[in-house]
Design a protein around this motif. Structure first.
Motif, PDB file in Angstrom:
ATOM      1  N   GLU A   1       0.834  -1.212   0.000  1.00 22.73           N
ATOM      2  CA  GLU A   1       0.000   0.000   0.000  1.00 22.73           C
ATOM      3  C   GLU A   1       0.860   1.251   0.000  1.00 22.73           C
ATOM      4  N   LEU A   2       1.990   1.191   0.704  1.00 21.46           N
ATOM      5  CA  LEU A   2       2.843   2.382   0.788  1.00 21.46           C
ATOM      6  C   LEU A   2       3.519   2.710  -0.548  1.00 21.46           C
ATOM      7  N   SER A   3       3.399   1.804  -1.526  1.00 24.12           N
ATOM      8  CA  SER A   3       3.914   2.125  -2.867  1.00 24.12           C
ATOM      9  C   SER A   3       3.026   3.169  -3.526  1.00 24.12           C
ATOM     10  N   SER A   4       1.763   3.329  -3.024  1.00 18.83           N
ATOM     11  CA  SER A   4       0.885   4.309  -3.651  1.00 18.83           C
ATOM     12  C   SER A   4       0.154   5.189  -2.633  1.00 18.83           C
ATOM     13  N   SER A   5       0.467   5.057  -1.323  1.00 16.69           N
ATOM     14  CA  SER A   5      -0.154   5.979  -0.361  1.00 16.69           C
ATOM     15  C   SER A   5       0.871   6.366   0.703  1.00 16.69           C
ATOM     16  N   GLU A   6       0.482   7.305   1.557  1.00 16.52           N
ATOM     17  CA  GLU A   6       1.439   7.892   2.506  1.00 16.52           C
ATOM     18  C   GLU A   6       1.431   7.191   3.865  1.00 16.52           C
ATOM     19  N   GLU A   7       0.314   6.501   4.152  1.00 20.60           N
ATOM     20  CA  GLU A   7       0.208   5.900   5.481  1.00 20.60           C
ATOM     21  C   GLU A   7      -0.583   4.599   5.437  1.00 20.60           C
ATOM     22  N   PHE A   8      -0.246   3.692   6.354  1.00 19.78           N
ATOM     23  CA  PHE A   8      -0.966   2.413   6.433  1.00 19.78           C
ATOM     24  C   PHE A   8      -1.367   2.160   7.883  1.00 19.78           C
ATOM     25  N   THR A   9      -2.616   1.759   8.079  1.00 16.08           N
ATOM     26  CA  THR A   9      -3.068   1.391   9.438  1.00 16.08           C
ATOM     27  C   THR A   9      -3.804   0.060   9.376  1.00 16.08           C
ATOM     28  N   THR A  10      -3.632  -0.721  10.431  1.00 13.59           N
ATOM     29  CA  THR A  10      -4.388  -1.971  10.532  1.00 13.59           C
ATOM     30  C   THR A  10      -4.555  -2.303  12.011  1.00 13.59           C
ATOM     31  N   ASP A  11      -5.106  -3.466  12.264  1.00 15.32           N
ATOM     32  CA  ASP A  11      -5.403  -3.853  13.632  1.00 15.32           C
ATOM     33  C   ASP A  11      -5.041  -5.317  13.782  1.00 15.32           C
ATOM     34  N   ILE A  12      -4.237  -5.621  14.795  1.00 15.20           N
ATOM     35  CA  ILE A  12      -3.940  -7.042  15.037  1.00 15.20           C
ATOM     36  C   ILE A  12      -4.260  -7.366  16.484  1.00 15.20           C
ATOM     37  N   ASN A  13      -5.129  -8.334  16.680  1.00 12.94           N
ATOM     38  CA  ASN A  13      -5.570  -8.733  18.033  1.00 12.94           C
ATOM     39  C   ASN A  13      -5.938  -7.535  18.898  1.00 12.94           C
ATOM     40  N   GLY A  14      -6.623  -6.551  18.300  1.00 16.85           N
ATOM     41  CA  GLY A  14      -7.075  -5.398  19.083  1.00 16.85           C
ATOM     42  C   GLY A  14      -6.054  -4.275  19.220  1.00 16.85           C
ATOM     43  N   SER A  15      -4.794  -4.512  18.783  1.00  9.20           N
ATOM     44  CA  SER A  15      -3.813  -3.422  18.850  1.00  9.20           C
ATOM     45  C   SER A  15      -3.739  -2.747  17.487  1.00  9.20           C
ATOM     46  N   ALA A  16      -3.789  -1.398  17.503  1.00  4.69           N
ATOM     47  CA  ALA A  16      -3.681  -0.661  16.240  1.00  4.69           C
ATOM     48  C   ALA A  16      -2.217  -0.634  15.813  1.00  4.69           C
ATOM     49  N   LEU A  17      -1.997  -0.872  14.518  1.00  3.93           N
ATOM     50  CA  LEU A  17      -0.630  -0.817  13.995  1.00  3.93           C
ATOM     51  C   LEU A  17      -0.585   0.205  12.877  1.00  3.93           C
ATOM     52  N   LYS A  18       0.449   1.047  12.903  1.00  3.26           N
ATOM     53  CA  LYS A  18       0.559   2.098  11.883  1.00  3.26           C
ATOM     54  C   LYS A  18       1.972   2.129  11.338  1.00  3.26           C
ATOM     55  N   ILE A  19       2.076   2.571  10.111  1.00  4.32           N
ATOM     56  CA  ILE A  19       3.416   2.900   9.605  1.00  4.32           C
ATOM     57  C   ILE A  19       3.250   3.905   8.476  1.00  4.32           C
ATOM     58  N   SER A  20       4.109   4.921   8.465  1.00  3.66           N
ATOM     59  CA  SER A  20       4.029   5.924   7.392  1.00  3.66           C
ATOM     60  C   SER A  20       5.065   5.581   6.325  1.00  3.66           C
ATOM     61  N   LYS A  21       4.877   6.161   5.164  1.00  5.28           N
ATOM     62  CA  LYS A  21       5.822   5.933   4.068  1.00  5.28           C
ATOM     63  C   LYS A  21       7.225   6.399   4.481  1.00  5.28           C
ATOM     64  N   ALA A  22       7.266   7.556   5.189  1.00  2.87           N
ATOM     65  CA  ALA A  22       8.569   8.094   5.602  1.00  2.87           C
ATOM     66  C   ALA A  22       9.268   7.125   6.555  1.00  2.87           C
ATOM     67  N   GLN A  23       8.504   6.555   7.504  1.00  2.00           N
ATOM     68  CA  GLN A  23       9.109   5.591   8.443  1.00  2.00           C
ATOM     69  C   GLN A  23       9.612   4.356   7.692  1.00  2.00           C
ATOM     70  N   PHE A  24       8.787   3.868   6.762  1.00  2.00           N
ATOM     71  CA  PHE A  24       9.149   2.685   5.966  1.00  2.00           C
ATOM     72  C   PHE A  24      10.447   2.937   5.202  1.00  2.00           C
ATOM     73  N   GLU A  25      10.557   4.137   4.645  1.00  2.00           N
ATOM     74  CA  GLU A  25      11.746   4.426   3.835  1.00  2.00           C
ATOM     75  C   GLU A  25      13.009   4.458   4.692  1.00  2.00           C
ATOM     76  N   ILE A  26      12.873   4.955   5.933  1.00  2.00           N
ATOM     77  CA  ILE A  26      14.042   4.958   6.825  1.00  2.00           C
ATOM     78  C   ILE A  26      14.457   3.506   7.116  1.00  2.00           C
ATOM     79  N   LEU A  27      13.430   2.637   7.323  1.00  2.00           N
ATOM     80  CA  LEU A  27      13.717   1.229   7.640  1.00  2.00           C
ATOM     81  C   LEU A  27      14.473   0.525   6.522  1.00  2.00           C
ATOM     82  N   ILE A  28      14.063   0.801   5.269  1.00  2.00           N
ATOM     83  CA  ILE A  28      14.653   0.010   4.167  1.00  2.00           C
ATOM     84  C   ILE A  28      15.845   0.692   3.488  1.00  2.00           C
TER      85      ILE A  28
END
Ligand code: AMP
Length: 618
Positions: free
Chosen positions: A284-311
């Motif tokens: 999704e981050l290949s075409s948007s700025e932010e991604f959010t989801t939910d796993i076992n009730g915990s919200a998970l987020k990551i922005s494109k900028a954060q992703f780019e720093i990681l990789i």
């Protein structure tokens, strides 16, 4: 103009026989053709499904085989019977892959030798060639279903860095799947062809192909001139790809959720959910700025900028490889005319922009990067079928040329469809201590046993000085010149003794006879390959028996009576199976004998090392 072809599996005449292009990938495979109306390459897909077929084979409890998406579902639930990444094992011995053995969740047999690896599923043994043939068969069946016509001919792509053994293994897999493999094409060459680069015979270009897939990365520099694609250099990392991007996101989220390695080790479902969410986020981050989801009730987020720093560090690694490839090709960035993007992970904007900045030019990314290699293979197939009249077809040799090796097997040195002139060679050694001569018998044909091929010549390399078996290095070289004359040379490198012979391979063969020889090889492929596997298993077993007996003769004093008796019993059983057992039975007993001898062999080796060290100190 309609063309008439022969269906090689049925012998029937067929109009306009289709040649498909196949990308046999580490993660995914697919098949493409030139569309008969638009004349453009297209990837074949069934309605509402993807063109990509995961390169995964699953064996059910009764050895029933499924391939592709259905097999992928078993990756987590039944890892021991689910084969992925088999391409990494093609043409490899256990010693080649020892360091990466923990990567494979299925059983790759460690026989501690230079022999080609086997994979054990239940009580059966499979070669990477057989496993790849299941993937190819699935692609062939799909293509036949979609096109509603038999598919018997293919062009298959391989990485530019594949060696002879790996290329031959890929050819064998095609043959076993019932395909006449007209040509093995380098993946970067295919990707260039998909963009039309090199299609004009007057093109003279230097091209960089950047291929970042799910689990592998490679970069190749090609020189294209007069319709010939020459690989100037390749570089890369066979364990770097989009999967590492996913893992970086998982690690990031684990930190946020205060999860340690132990938490996901113990909760496989959580681990799998995180991995799936991470891949979704990345895409999704290949075409948007932010991604959010939910796993076992915990919200998970990551922005494109954060992703780019990681990789970023991973992307930097690929650029370093690109710099090394340029250096090896003795070129600078300005010498590169075009840059081609291949592999799903080049959709990541940071990857694309970084590569574009590195080469200081726009990159070719208009063609779907997952399909570009298969599409290029289809372009090559079209050229071979003679439809693309503008393209120069080089002279090729219609039948394979090789020599006889142990057990009457054909060892191909120049594969059929090689461009001529060409030269190729391979190194052999002796089987017996003190062996002073070696018979070199030259054959032509596609069958696995030389007795089914055509004998062209034979000579004896005499005067090899007495040495233990395995020590002499005998180079056998084939030079097929532009007139179709084959010059075979055998030379023992330690002593320099040499012998040469000249033959005319095509002499006396009509086109119909060549066609018949090809036809026979396809109809007999399955039996031939099974027989070859049996002969190889027998040869390997005999070698193990000899080696073990020699070991006992030398080191018997250091072994217990129980060890000697157990070993001898296992040797007798193996020798019996060599005479009358199946391939699987022989391989199983081979493993048994290995596992009996390994503990004492290691113990005695350690003793020998310790003794040698002591000797030094005194
Ligand atoms: P391949 O081996 O060429 O099939 O590449 C597959 C890799 O591409 C996997 O790691 C995918 O997650 C990745 N991939 C596919 N689509 C995208 C996308 N839209 N953005 C980022 N990565 C992608």
């Amino acid at each position: 103009m309609a063309k008439i072809g022969i269906n090689l599996s049925t012998g029937s005449l067929q109009k306009e026989e289709i040649i498909v292009g196949i990308d046999l990938g580490t993660t995914n495979s697919l098949v493409a053709i030139i569309h008969p109306e638009t004349k453009k390459p297209v990837a074949l897909k069934e309605h509402n499904s993807a063109s990509l077929v995961p390169s995964i084979v699953h064996f059910g409890s009764h050895q029933e085989i499924v391939v592709g998406d259905t097999a992928k579902e078993f990756l987590i639930s039944d890892p021991a019977n689910t084969i992925f990444s088999v391409k990494r094992l093609m043409g490899k011995s256990y010693n080649d892959i020892r360091k990466q053995s923990s990567f494979f969740t299925y059983k790759v047999i460690d026989d501690d030798t230079e022999k080609l690896v086997k994979i054990q599923i239940g009580t059966k043994f499979y070669s990477p060639v057989e496993l790849s043939s299941y993937i190819l068969k699935e692609l062939k069946t799909r293509a036949e279903h979609i096109l509603k016509t038999p598919v018997n001919k293919a062009v298959i792509t391989v990485p530019a860095y594949f060696n002879d053994a790996q290329r031959q293994a890929t050819r064998d897999a095609g043959k076993l799947a019932g395909l006449d493999v007209l040509r093995i094409v380098n993946e970067p060459t295919a990707a260039s062809l998909a963009y039309g680069l090199g299609l004009n015979p007057n093109d003279s270009k230097t091209v960089a192909i950047y291929d970042l897939g799910g689990g592998t990365f490679d970069i190749s520099i090609l020189k294209i001139q007069d319709g010939i694609f020459e690989v100037l250099s390749t570089n890369g990392d066979t364990y770097l790809g989009g999967d590492d991007f996913d893992r970086a996101i998982v690690a990031h989220w684990m930190k946020e959720l205060n999860l340690g390695e132990a938490d996901i080790e113990s909760d496989k479902t959580l681990a799998q959910m995180l991995r799936v969410a991470a891949e979704k986020a990345k895409k999704e981050l290949s075409s948007s700025e932010e991604f959010t989801t939910d796993i076992n009730g915990s919200a998970l987020k990551i922005s494109k900028a954060q992703f780019e720093i990681l990789i970023q560090p991973l992307v930097d690694k690929t650029l370093q490889a690109a710099a090394n490839a340029l250096k090896d090709a003795k070129l600078g960035i300005n010498d590169i005319d075009d840059v081609v993007m291949v592999g799903g992970s080049t959709r990541v904007p940071l990857v694309k922009n970084s590569v574009s900045n590195f080469f200081q030019k726009n990159v070719h990314d208009e063609v779907n990067p997952d399909e570009v290699v298969a599409l290029g293979a289809a372009v090559q197939a079209d050229i071979l079928s003679g439809n693309n009249k503008d393209f120069l077809l080089l002279d090729i040799t219609p039948l394979s040329l090789g020599i006889e090796t142990m057990g009457g097997l054909m060892d191909v040195i120049i594969p059929r469809n090689s461009k001529i002139p060409t030269k190729a060679g391979r190194q052999y050694t002796t089987q017996k201590d003190g062996q002073s001569g070696m018979r070199v018998s030259v054959y032509q044909g596609e069958r696995d046993l030389v007795k089914d091929n055509r004998k062209l010549a034979e000579f004896n390399l005499a005067g090899i000085p007495g040495m233990p078996a395995g020590l002499p290095k005998i180079d056998v070289n084939f030079l097929l010149n532009a007139d179709g004359i084959l010059v075979v040379t055998a030379k023992e490198l330690r002593s320099g003794v040499e012998q040469t012979i000249e033959v005319k391979p095509q002499y006396g063969l009509t086109d119909a006879e060549v066609e018949q020889m090809l036809l026979d090889s396809i109809t007999n492929a399955k039996d031939d390959i099974a027989l070859r596997a049996l002969v190889e298993a027998r040869t390997e077993a005999n070698q193990l028996i000899d080696a073990t007996e020699n070991f006992i003769n030398k080191n018997g004093k250091l072994m217990t009576t129980a060890e000697i008796e157990e070993t001898q019993a296992a040797i007798i059983k193996l020798a019996e199976l060599v005479k009358s057992g199946t391939k699987d039975e022989i391989q199983h007993q081979h493993e048994v004998l290995n596992s009996i001898s390994r503990p004492y062999a290691e113990r005695i080796m350690d003793l020998a090392v310790a003794a040698a060290m002591k000797g030094k100190q005194i």
